[in-house]
Scaffold this motif. Sequence first.
Motif, PDB file in Angstrom:
ATOM      1  N   HIS A 108       0.730  -1.233   0.035  1.00 29.08           N
ATOM      2  CA  HIS A 108       0.112   0.042   0.058  1.00 29.08           C
ATOM      3  C   HIS A 108       0.797   1.260   0.180  1.00 29.08           C
ATOM      4  N   PRO A 109       0.315   2.242  -0.360  1.00 32.94           N
ATOM      5  CA  PRO A 109       1.140   3.529  -0.505  1.00 32.94           C
ATOM      6  C   PRO A 109       2.146   4.096   0.772  1.00 32.94           C
ATOM      7  N   THR A 110       1.729   3.683   1.790  1.00 32.98           N
ATOM      8  CA  THR A 110       2.525   3.991   2.948  1.00 32.98           C
ATOM      9  C   THR A 110       3.525   2.741   3.291  1.00 32.98           C
ATOM     10  N   GLY A 111       3.406   1.689   2.977  1.00 26.07           N
ATOM     11  CA  GLY A 111       3.996   0.536   3.009  1.00 26.07           C
ATOM     12  C   GLY A 111       3.700  -0.776   3.678  1.00 26.07           C
ATOM     13  N   SER A 112       2.405  -0.658   4.344  1.00 17.54           N
ATOM     14  CA  SER A 112       1.922  -1.790   4.802  1.00 17.54           C
ATOM     15  C   SER A 112       1.476  -2.846   3.866  1.00 17.54           C
ATOM     16  N   SER A 168       3.677  -4.960   9.939  1.00 18.12           N
ATOM     17  CA  SER A 168       3.112  -4.168   8.739  1.00 18.12           C
ATOM     18  C   SER A 168       2.471  -5.219   7.628  1.00 18.12           C
ATOM     19  N   LYS A 208      16.698   4.126   0.396  1.00 19.80           N
ATOM     20  CA  LYS A 208      15.111   4.064   0.580  1.00 19.80           C
ATOM     21  C   LYS A 208      14.548   2.934   0.888  1.00 19.80           C
ATOM     22  N   ALA A 220       8.739   1.154   1.883  1.00 17.61           N
ATOM     23  CA  ALA A 220       7.539   2.248   2.053  1.00 17.61           C
ATOM     24  C   ALA A 220       7.697   3.567   1.182  1.00 17.61           C
ATOM     25  N   GLU A 221       8.808   3.987   1.171  1.00 24.64           N
ATOM     26  CA  GLU A 221       9.121   5.158   0.154  1.00 24.64           C
ATOM     27  C   GLU A 221       8.778   4.893  -1.079  1.00 24.64           C
ATOM     28  N   PHE A 256       5.147   4.398  -2.080  1.00 17.56           N
ATOM     29  CA  PHE A 256       4.700   5.674  -2.178  1.00 17.56           C
ATOM     30  C   PHE A 256       4.859   6.239  -3.307  1.00 17.56           C
ATOM     31  N   TYR A 279       2.596   5.172  -6.500  1.00 15.03           N
ATOM     32  CA  TYR A 279       1.359   5.461  -6.502  1.00 15.03           C
ATOM     33  C   TYR A 279       1.297   6.849  -6.960  1.00 15.03           C
TER      34      TYR A 279
END
Lengths: 271, 779
Positions: B484-488, B520, B593, B596-597, B600, B603
């Motif tokens: 997912h966009p924030t890394g989970s 996560s 990096k 999660a980065e 993000f 997306y």
Amino acid sequence: MITAPFEYARPRSVDEAQSLLNKYGSDAKVIAGGQSLIPLMRLRLSQPTALIDIQGIRGLNEVRRDNGSVEIGALVRHVDIQRNAMLRESLPILVEMSNDVGDNQVRNLGTIGGVIAHGDAAGDYNAVALMLDAEIITNKRRHQARDFYRDIFTTALEHDEVVTAVRFPVSTGRFAYTKFRRRLYDWAIAGVAVQETGSSWRVGYVNLATTPRRGSAVEAALAGGASAADAAAQSGSDIDPTSDVRATAEYKRHLTQVLTVRTLQKATMAA
Amino acid sequence: MAVTSMIGARIQRREDPKLITGHGNFIDDVNLVNMAHMSVVRSPHAHARIRSIDTSAAMASKGVVAVLTAADFKPVIGGPLPVTNSFVADKKQVPEQFPIAADEVAYAGEPVAVVVADDRYLADDAAQLVVVDYEPLPAVMDIEKAMEPGSPLVKSDRPDNIGWDAAFPGGDIDAAFAEADVVLKQRIGQQRVFPTAMETRGCVADYIPYDNRCTLWTSTQVPHFIRLFVGGALGVPESQFRVVSHDVGGGFGAKLRPYPEEYLATAASKLTERPVKWIEDRTESLQATTQGRGQIFDVEVAAKRDGTLLGLKFTQLLDIGAYHGVFSAFQVVACLLGGGCYTWKAINARSIGVFTNRMSTDPYRGAGRPEATHLVERIVDLVALELGMEPAEVRRKNFITSFPHTNNFGLVYDSGEYAKSLDRAMANIDYPALRKRQEELRAQGRYTGIGFSTYVEICGLGPSSATAPAAGIALVESSMVRVHPTGSVTVSVGTHSHGQGHETTFAQIVADTLGVPYDSVEIRHGDTGDTPFGYGTYGSRSLAVGGMAIMASCHKVVEKAKKLAAHAFEASEEDIVVDQGRYFVRGNPSEAKALAELAFASYGAGLPEGMEHGLEAVSYFDPPNFVWPFGCHICAVEVDPETGGVSIDRYVAVDDCGNVINPMVVDGQLHGGIAQGISQALFEEVLYDDETGQMLTGTMLDYFIPTMAEMPHFELDRTVTPSPTNELGVKGIGEAGTIASSIAVINAITDALTPFGIKHVEMPARPDRLWSMIKEARA
């Protein structure tokens, strides 16, 4: 499984229980801890039209000692027997048995009155009631244990009769109880109880016939000076086991002899 | 960042806080508005013709919505229950089974009618009022009698009672026997047992007529399989049919097929236009859930005087029950594994599947491999006894030692080190001291025994190249990994845990492979609306096949993340280094990096030319081979010759399942598995009355499931021999304990009774059975 429909009543007194039993007729059942009755109802093997729950009746959960007897109220639970210091002194064999009745859940709910009224040959206390000549007290009369157990799950109780107490002679002699099971929380394939009273031995057999049995032939042999092994050899005439999913009848007869010897040895060695 | 090395970590299962505090979501926890309840009327007869069914009194009973029989279901349910094609058989009879009997019942417990009512109590009350007029027919309960020409038929429309007859020739058996110094014969039984999951079966069906849409909640090991067949039979396309299976309280193989009640509840929902719940009670479960084992093996072995094993001939007679279980033919695998972990010149096996008037047998924990292990380990002990050799020596002499090893039937064992686990187990139990003590005790009239079980098993079902020709299905496995966009991370899988702890172990794999925090990662399974198609959980396949499908998706995600990192660092993809979830340019780890980065960024705007948005992957894994766990269990017992009672003094197990993801989960599987094998050895046996076909062990009072009190302390240890067939190097452990343990106990009992001249003991080793054997031996 789910029980068939039934009416439910919770009388406050023994008299009220009796009148409810008369009102609902012979298809009504008394319930206390329910540890035998509810499993039968869940399988719909028993379909009472009404349950008369006597657990709200006061005074039926006491244990008293007087004149060489102990009187145990019908609603006294297995766990109460386990923890009763006076019974440990006066009737230790019953305390020993109570430790081994069912599992914790059963011991927390099941009552001595329920065991007696159900009259199950596998119910441990019935054998000890029989062998110690206990008295079963109801709202209507006093039964001698020797006349009480009639047939499989059949006692001398009439349909409006409620067991209120059981009276045992104080028995402080040497004793032992052995229960041979395939699992810890299982019915006994065979149970043997022995109690020394004065100079003689009483012997009781659990789950070795349609009713609890007293080891009269074994007792007589012991009184005549027979060894434990020779006396145990007489047990065949005291019991009448049948083959079931737990064991063959032939095995049960053999096992009874083995356990009788071992239980007598346990009692005498423990002293 | 302590995110690595979750693989191999002994962490507690994330499922457990919920389950042990009573917050699980089992099938009976599913409740819908306006839900009706189904009660099934079952045949009390093992075999009978149905003359008529009178539903009028039940219909008039309070709260009843519908009383339905085969006639009502016929227009709604298209076709019979599925049966996988059995192993190629010389003879095969596959009778069709409709989910509810119309004219003839063939086992006690077969559905004949259902009652749908406003609550379960009313449904059960009304079910008692359904009047079925039966004409009892002769019941066929004995396998061998059922095989005789002229035997009564299990069902009157069949030519005979033979479901299959298959030969498995593995080498020149006559040549092998011609070399023999000794030839021994033994009959070895495998009694029927109940799988006995803690949670019985059950389902809730919610058919929405206006959309032709259906959701079926069910307690199963195989949600996608249920959707395929129940949806298919009800004429609801897979896109409209959702099967949901939340927490499942055990399956042991008995929940890996679609069952009649799943069809009936779904059809009843369609017919009544209400959600319909059915919960199997324990008594029903004992009658109507598939059972395990139910086999007889007639075995003949040829060996040299020095203990060299030469040839093995055996016939498996398998009690199918009245109808084939969906996977009943899988149990024939006992033939292919009958040689165990030994080298044989030849093995010749035959399997005959026989119909009887009982509930079907189907896979039960181990399914074919416990039987194979039991038979070969028993036989090896008989050879040792006959030759006066140490049981361990006969084993050691004949172990397969080089891998990969192609067995007599062409199956390829991937890796193994059988002598190592035997040595380790013997050291752990201090074998020489135990033998010495045995001698001392025998002098005092006490009878102790030591039993070996050195086993190998086949699991990780399975490569499509093997399973498709044999069973008609390619047992591949699937995963979808979405960052997912924030890394989970959400991981959806086609396998389905029914107690194995996948939510923990799969998350451990993902955490390491993606280099993200364990917490996560969320694992989703059991909902066909939420997961890619998969074949489910059985045959110890979820890790070796499903876990590898997860690895494959993780690798795809990492590949894309590398591209994203290369773009971010304006470097070439070849120069990107990935280390524990950190992406950096070679030589410059300080500027890194995290995944999660990159997620993000994936997306957002400014992606590399031609790259699609998002960071996710779907994979299917088709394993190149099965995997082959192995090990050695040693059991020490004492038998009381006066009572026949057995006490287990020691139980030592050394198991090898390749690399281990979570040792605690592996230990847990072994505890449960060993307990079930011990239970078969000493306690469990489904009994029917031979004359009437009535079940004698119809409640848990009369069926002997042991408790913790009857179990010994398990002394566990392991060796690690990675499988070369998958990147994780893993095998499977869900069934190994059961596969190994029954014979360790039986061999120990037999060893204890050797002074009486007793050479063989059948299961369950009941006290009365042992006592009469001793009595006869003494006479």
